[in-house]
Motif scaffolding. Structure first.
Motif, PDB file in Angstrom:
ATOM      1  N   ALA A  61      15.242  -8.336 -52.130  1.00  0.00           N
ATOM      2  CA  ALA A  61      13.820  -8.619 -52.380  1.00  0.00           C
ATOM      3  C   ALA A  61      13.682 -10.089 -52.768  1.00  0.00           C
ATOM      4  N   LYS A  63      11.409 -12.005 -53.577  1.00  0.00           N
ATOM      5  CA  LYS A  63      10.554 -12.500 -54.656  1.00  0.00           C
ATOM      6  C   LYS A  63      11.350 -12.827 -55.911  1.00  0.00           C
ATOM      7  N   ASP A  82      13.502  -7.947 -48.085  1.00  0.00           N
ATOM      8  CA  ASP A  82      12.189  -7.385 -48.400  1.00  0.00           C
ATOM      9  C   ASP A  82      11.281  -8.556 -48.753  1.00  0.00           C
ATOM     10  N   SER A 105       6.677  -5.707 -47.481  1.00  0.00           N
ATOM     11  CA  SER A 105       5.989  -4.938 -48.519  1.00  0.00           C
ATOM     12  C   SER A 105       4.735  -5.676 -48.971  1.00  0.00           C
ATOM     13  N   ARG A 152       4.036   3.621 -48.022  1.00  0.00           N
ATOM     14  CA  ARG A 152       4.521   3.624 -49.396  1.00  0.00           C
ATOM     15  C   ARG A 152       3.776   4.690 -50.190  1.00  0.00           C
ATOM     16  N   GLY A 204       9.335   0.719 -59.869  1.00  0.00           N
ATOM     17  CA  GLY A 204       9.296  -0.225 -60.978  1.00  0.00           C
ATOM     18  C   GLY A 204      10.547  -1.075 -60.980  1.00  0.00           C
ATOM     19  N   SER A 205      10.687  -1.850 -62.039  1.00  0.00           N
ATOM     20  CA  SER A 205      11.761  -2.828 -62.082  1.00  0.00           C
ATOM     21  C   SER A 205      12.465  -2.736 -63.437  1.00  0.00           C
ATOM     22  N   GLY A 241      13.434  -1.131 -54.784  1.00  0.00           N
ATOM     23  CA  GLY A 241      14.452  -1.761 -55.638  1.00  0.00           C
ATOM     24  C   GLY A 241      14.309  -1.239 -57.045  1.00  0.00           C
ATOM     25  N   LEU A 243      16.678  -1.568 -59.791  1.00  0.00           N
ATOM     26  CA  LEU A 243      17.823  -1.358 -60.695  1.00  0.00           C
ATOM     27  C   LEU A 243      17.862  -2.476 -61.741  1.00  0.00           C
ATOM     28  N   GLY A 282      16.253  -6.732 -55.890  1.00  0.00           N
ATOM     29  CA  GLY A 282      16.097  -8.151 -56.193  1.00  0.00           C
ATOM     30  C   GLY A 282      16.910  -8.539 -57.417  1.00  0.00           C
ATOM     31  N   ARG A 283      16.384  -8.134 -58.577  1.00  0.00           N
ATOM     32  CA  ARG A 283      16.985  -8.520 -59.851  1.00  0.00           C
ATOM     33  C   ARG A 283      18.474  -8.207 -59.940  1.00  0.00           C
ATOM     34  N   ARG A 319       9.254 -15.494 -68.206  1.00  0.00           N
ATOM     35  CA  ARG A 319       9.469 -14.103 -68.598  1.00  0.00           C
ATOM     36  C   ARG A 319       9.292 -13.851 -70.103  1.00  0.00           C
TER      37      ARG A 319
HETATM   38  N1  LLP Z   1      10.335  -3.827 -53.666  1.00  0.00           N
HETATM   39  C1  LLP Z   1       9.054  -3.922 -54.087  1.00  0.00           C
HETATM   40  C2  LLP Z   1       7.999  -3.303 -53.279  1.00  0.00           C
HETATM   41  C3  LLP Z   1       8.759  -4.603 -55.285  1.00  0.00           C
HETATM   42  O1  LLP Z   1       7.503  -4.683 -55.696  1.00  0.00           O
HETATM   43  C4  LLP Z   1       9.807  -5.192 -56.035  1.00  0.00           C
HETATM   44  C5  LLP Z   1       9.537  -5.922 -57.275  1.00  0.00           C
HETATM   45  C6  LLP Z   1      11.121  -5.075 -55.543  1.00  0.00           C
HETATM   46  C7  LLP Z   1      11.344  -4.371 -54.358  1.00  0.00           C
HETATM   47  C8  LLP Z   1      12.298  -5.670 -56.257  1.00  0.00           C
HETATM   48  O2  LLP Z   1      12.491  -5.097 -57.517  1.00  0.00           O
HETATM   49  P1  LLP Z   1      13.788  -5.456 -58.382  1.00  0.00           P
HETATM   50  O3  LLP Z   1      14.984  -4.875 -57.690  1.00  0.00           O
HETATM   51  O4  LLP Z   1      13.881  -6.928 -58.504  1.00  0.00           O
HETATM   52  O5  LLP Z   1      13.506  -4.810 -59.690  1.00  0.00           O
HETATM   53  N2  LLP Z   1       8.522 -10.493 -62.531  1.00  0.00           N
HETATM   54  C9  LLP Z   1       9.042  -9.287 -63.127  1.00  0.00           C
HETATM   55  C10 LLP Z   1       9.524  -8.307 -62.079  1.00  0.00           C
HETATM   56  C11 LLP Z   1       8.462  -7.936 -61.074  1.00  0.00           C
HETATM   57  C12 LLP Z   1       8.975  -7.012 -59.987  1.00  0.00           C
HETATM   58  C13 LLP Z   1       7.970  -6.840 -58.920  1.00  0.00           C
HETATM   59  N3  LLP Z   1       8.370  -6.041 -57.794  1.00  0.00           N
HETATM   60  C14 LLP Z   1      10.130  -9.662 -64.120  1.00  0.00           C
HETATM   61  O6  LLP Z   1      10.422 -10.851 -64.268  1.00  0.00           O
HETATM   62  O7  LLP Z   1      10.689  -8.792 -64.789  1.00  0.00           O
END
Ligand code: LLP
Length: 424
Positions: A61, A63, A82, A105, A152, A204-205, A241, A243, A282-283, A319
């Motif tokens: 991801a 972002k 993504d 997405s 979704r 969620g994240s 995502g 985790l 992502g994270r 953050r």
């Molecule tokens: N897929 C979708 C549709 C998402 O909205 C997101 C994150 C991911 C994948 C990736 O999620 P991850 O694996 O990174 O958790 N700025 C916040 C986190 C926002 C996450 C938004 N969506 C922070 O710094 O904690």
């Protein structure tokens, strides 16, 4: 120290892989984001190993960290991506990524976003509403294509995470409500310029338990059964995502452990073998692979608090200000001496401009600090608030430190602005 094994002390000097952070600061200045190539590839590799022998695509991801070098590393490792905008799509292409491995997405895709994705042929649009289905169908008709889509679904499970980053609850703006899913799939199947490929969710994240992922998976599988019985065939399940990682001693499941639990659950389901699985992490790929290197400008003492005023700020790492997030702080040179409890704050004119609170540190003005676990949603969420040029970014690889983004110049900050016409 959090889970950043690539970052370690040798003779009381903090190194990133084999590069002293003090030399990164003298060569590239501060504030600077520093990423570890090995840590990124190791994290992605854990997912890949866990998915070996399965039909699965692990996407990154973008972002979380969209630096071209990070994308390119992952593209070379075979990652899918993504994305959530035409801008992110352009980055994937600029870094040599394969559009056929891109899932798109996002709750508000513009016509321009959709056109850009149709033009290069992405793997799938992850659609979030009925009007979006209609829009993609119309644009695909204009180019004589059938656009690949997934819907979704909002599975209404509680990911047990911060409300700002929890996305799978009923009241969130994301996805299509579980009870409307079947009708939405029927609509999608009836639109001539759409090809229904799958069903997706993202709950969620920073999720630190396996259970919410399995709860979401169960809902997806149950729905998939009903959708197939209604005559709409599906090819993949995309679990999104989310985790979590170790910022402050959290103990999320290992990457491989999570995937193994998911594959096991899928295999036990009568329909499970039919589906390819997709993920959008992502994270957990980049979060622990980055730090923010900053220098102490002043040590400032007030009657109630001691502040370490550093040259990084909320505009560089948002953050803490936004989520009350905790990031570890390590001195780049370990000193013997009395520790003092500091709030580590930036120069921005807001009380919310803090990076860490109540940290016991033995430091002097001019010292360097490493803000840990800043590889995800750090640089990617940075801004130019207070006309602060954004930080440089450096990728370390063994003994090498590669500049992967130059520090912005002040002139570039207002290069797009115009002065008034002369007064007459
Ligand atoms: N897929 C979708 C549709 C998402 O909205 C997101 C994150 C991911 C994948 C990736 O999620 P991850 O694996 O990174 O958790 N700025 C916040 C986190 C926002 C996450 C938004 N969506 C922070 O710094 O904690």
């Amino acid at each position: 120290m959090s889970n950043m094994q690539w970052c370690h002390y040798r003779n009381d000097q903090l190194l990133a892989e084999e590069v002293p952070l003090a030399s990164v600061a003298s060569e590239f200045g501060t504030p600077t984001y520093v990423y570890s190539k090995a840590a990124i590839l190791d994290a992605y590799g854990e997912f890949v190993r866990a998915a070996q022998g399965r039909r699965a695509l692990v996407c990154y991801a973008l972002k979380a960290n969209s630096n071209l070098a990070v994308i390119e590393l992952l593209a070379r490792a075979g990652a899918g991506f993504d994305i959530v905008s035409a801008g992110e799509l352009a980055r994937v292409l600029a870094a040599g990524g394969d559009p056929a491995k891109v899932v798109f997405s996002g709750v508000g895709k513009s016509e321009a976003d959709i056109r850009a994705a149709l033009a290069v042929g992405v793997r799938c649009f992850n659609v979030e509403s009925e009007p979006e289905l209609e829009r993609i169908n119309a644009l695909a008709a204009g180019t004589g294509q059938r656009a690949p889509i997934s819907l979704r679904i909002n599975p209404d499970v509680d990911a047990g995470t911060h409300p700002y980053i929890s996305t799978g609850l009923r009241e969130n703006k994301f996805g299509i409500a579980h009870e409307r899913a079947l009708d939405a799939f029927k609509l999608a199947a009836s639109l001539p310029n759409l090809e229904v490929l799958g069903i997706d969710c993202h709950i969620g994240s920073q999720i630190t338990e396996i259970a919410p992922f399995l709860a979401a998976l169960d809902k997806l599988l149950e729905l998939a059964g009903r959708i197939e019985r209604a005559g709409v065939a599906l090819q993949h399940l995309d679990l999104g995502g989310g985790l979590g990682i170790d910022y402050q001693g959290e103990q999320p499941p290992a990457r491989g452990e999570l995937l193994a639990a998911i594959f096991e659950r899928v295999a036990a389901h009568p329909l499970g073998q039919r589906y390819e699985l997709m993920f959008e992490f992502g994270r957990s790929i980049v979060g622990n692979a980055g730090l923010l290197l900053t220098r102490v400008e002043y040590l400032k003492s007030t009657p109630v608090k001691d502040f370490a005023v550093v040259d990084a700020a909320m505009n560089d790492l948002m953050r803490p200000a936004l989520y009350d997030a905790w990031h570890g702080v390590l001195p780049v040179v370990r000193r013997v001496g009395q520790k003092v409890v500091y709030d580590v704050v930036g120069p921005v004119c807001e009380s919310g401009d803090w990076l860490a609170r109540n940290r016991a540190l033995a430091i002097s003005a001019g010292d360097l600090l490493a803000i840990e676990t800043a590889g995800a949603y750090g640089m990617a969420m940075s801004s130019n608030y207070n006309s602060r040029p954004r930080a440089a970014e450096v990728l370390v690889d063994g003994r090498r430190a590669l500049l992967v983004r130059s520090r912005e110049t002040v002139e570039s900050l207002y290069a797009l602005e115009r002065r008034l016409p002369p007064e007459d």
